[in-house]
Design a protein around this motif. Structure first.
Motif, PDB file in Angstrom:
ATOM      1  N   LYS A   1       2.365   8.642  -1.124  1.00  0.00           N
ATOM      2  CA  LYS A   1       1.163   8.830  -1.940  1.00  0.00           C
ATOM      3  C   LYS A   1      -0.095   8.670  -1.097  1.00  0.00           C
ATOM      4  O   LYS A   1      -1.060   9.424  -1.251  1.00  0.00           O
ATOM      5  CB  LYS A   1       1.166   7.838  -3.100  1.00  0.00           C
ATOM      6  CG  LYS A   1       2.251   8.119  -4.141  1.00  0.00           C
ATOM      7  CD  LYS A   1       2.271   7.059  -5.228  1.00  0.00           C
ATOM      8  CE  LYS A   1       3.342   7.360  -6.274  1.00  0.00           C
ATOM      9  NZ  LYS A   1       3.423   6.294  -7.318  1.00  0.00           N
TER      10      LYS A   1
ATOM     11  N   GLU B   1       8.375   1.223  -3.667  1.00  0.00           N
ATOM     12  CA  GLU B   1       7.236   1.592  -4.486  1.00  0.00           C
ATOM     13  C   GLU B   1       6.116   0.561  -4.412  1.00  0.00           C
ATOM     14  O   GLU B   1       5.016   0.824  -4.824  1.00  0.00           O
ATOM     15  CB  GLU B   1       7.671   1.781  -5.931  1.00  0.00           C
ATOM     16  CG  GLU B   1       8.687   2.900  -6.093  1.00  0.00           C
ATOM     17  CD  GLU B   1       9.156   3.067  -7.514  1.00  0.00           C
ATOM     18  OE1 GLU B   1       9.634   2.059  -8.088  1.00  0.00           O
ATOM     19  OE2 GLU B   1       9.061   4.174  -8.075  1.00  0.00           O
TER      20      GLU B   1
ATOM     21  N   LEU C   1       7.636   5.400  -1.083  1.00  0.00           N
ATOM     22  CA  LEU C   1       6.847   6.252  -1.977  1.00  0.00           C
ATOM     23  C   LEU C   1       5.365   5.897  -1.917  1.00  0.00           C
ATOM     24  O   LEU C   1       4.508   6.780  -2.041  1.00  0.00           O
ATOM     25  CB  LEU C   1       7.362   6.122  -3.410  1.00  0.00           C
ATOM     26  CG  LEU C   1       6.794   7.109  -4.434  1.00  0.00           C
ATOM     27  CD1 LEU C   1       7.072   8.540  -4.014  1.00  0.00           C
ATOM     28  CD2 LEU C   1       7.366   6.818  -5.819  1.00  0.00           C
ATOM     29  N   LYS C   2       5.070   4.635  -1.692  1.00  0.00           N
ATOM     30  CA  LYS C   2       3.675   4.222  -1.564  1.00  0.00           C
ATOM     31  C   LYS C   2       3.021   4.925  -0.375  1.00  0.00           C
ATOM     32  O   LYS C   2       1.886   5.419  -0.472  1.00  0.00           O
ATOM     33  CB  LYS C   2       3.588   2.704  -1.392  1.00  0.00           C
ATOM     34  CG  LYS C   2       2.183   2.170  -1.258  1.00  0.00           C
ATOM     35  CD  LYS C   2       2.181   0.652  -1.103  1.00  0.00           C
ATOM     36  CE  LYS C   2       0.766   0.123  -0.930  1.00  0.00           C
ATOM     37  NZ  LYS C   2       0.748  -1.364  -0.757  1.00  0.00           N
TER      38      LYS C   2
END
Length: 326
Positions: free
Chosen positions: A307, A326, A303-304
């Motif tokens: 983003k 994350e 997810l990092k």
């Protein structure tokens, strides 16, 4: 980091209680290991060694363990295989396909247990999963068949991608099979797949730079030792040029790649391989032991990275991810 644990069902060989196994005798047995040079395989070999020890096979007491590692491009596989066979081992462990092929071409009698192999029957490594016959058995995964599922998930995360560049070594025995499946799956997803074999860091950098000149691109990384060993460069380039990545193995997602769809808990294959080696050393034949396949697969999402790339991951995708970094 949010984790959901899944266990690969590997059948009776891997499920035997280790403590209940009769201890081996004092006769020294030789086990040869031929594996690719990459952290993912080196870690697997350590799991294999530890499991053998738990089964009573102790180096310096009743076991000689001889290891050879193949370079990232695989050109030295025949030489490393010849060295191991020359030691006259009782049984061999091979990972991945490049190692299996090198050994199987040199012996039809020494037992070979393999791991990290994609679709062993489709590749012609064994004629049958249930009764492989001959001198080979091990742990295979239908990963050619799940390429499409991985691309479907990828399209949900990066809907704007309409072009994928596939990076893999030209010497890989499986790279082009993965790409062919990706090309077929990409048609229904409106994704064109470009095949770009690479065999140096300079070639990787040049290929990605040229590909990134056009918009709506991403990178597809099928399982490949050479790209494993250059994962730092590939992740850096993908970040620099805003290219979402989809991987056939999760190792590069841990390093910063976007997502992967792969068999769950690959280390369990090495534990199962140690159980098979134990059984062969006790007198069973490799060809009588069924080739086992995983029953669970995992979708891992970084997810990092999403983003960083400016991707808004749908809640439904987050909900079905087996692991979110994350």
């Amino acid at each position: 980091m949010r984790r959901r644990a899944f266990i690969v069902a590997l059948g009776s060989a891997a499920a035997w209680p280790l403590a209940s196994r009769a201890q081996p005798g004092t006769q020294v047995r030789r086990v040869g290991v031929l594996a690719a040079t990459a952290e993912v395989f080196e870690q697997g070999v350590k799991v294999f060694q530890t499991t053998l020890q738990s089964l009573g096979w102790i180096e310096g007491r009743n076991l000689e363990l001889h290891k050879r590692f193949i370079g990232p491009l695989g050109g030295d596989a025949p030489q490393r295989a010849k060295e191991l066979i020359g030691l006259r081992p009782d049984v061999l462990l091979a990972a991945p396909t490049v190692a299996v092929l090198a050994l199987s071409r040199m012996t039809r009698t020494l037992p070979i247990v393999f791991v990290g192999v994609s679709d062993a029957v489709e590749q012609g490594i064994v004629p049958s999963l249930s009764r492989p016959g001959g001198n080979l058995t091990g742990f295979s995964s239908p990963t050619f068949q799940i390429v499409g599922k991985g691309l479907q998930l990828f399209k949900e995360i990066a809907p704007g991608v309409t072009r994928l560049e596939a990076l893999f070594s030209p010497t890989s025995p499986v790279g082009r099979r993965y790409v062919a499946n990706a090309e077929t799956a990409g048609q229904s997803l409106f994704i064109g797949v470009t095949s770009n074999p690479v065999q140096s860091r300079a070639e990787i950098e040049h290929s990605v730079l040229e590909f990134a000149r056009e918009p709506n691109g991403g990178l597809y990384l099928p399982p490949d030792t050479f790209t494993y060993n250059n994962g730092d460069l590939i992740v850096d380039l993908a970040t620099r040029y805003k290219l979402p990545t989809v991987h056939g193995r999760r190792a590069m997602v841990d390093a910063g790649g976007l997502m992967s769809y792969d068999r769950a808990n690959p280390a369990q294959e090495y534990r199962g391989a140690a159980s098979y080696v134990d059984r062969i050393l006790r007198g069973e034949k490799a060809g009588d032991l069924p080739v086992q396949q995983p029953t669970r697969f995992e979708f891992v999402l970084n997810l990092k990275t999403a983003k960083t790339l400016g991707l808004a991951v749908p809640p439904g995708i987050l909900a079905i991810a087996d692991e979110v970094i994350e």
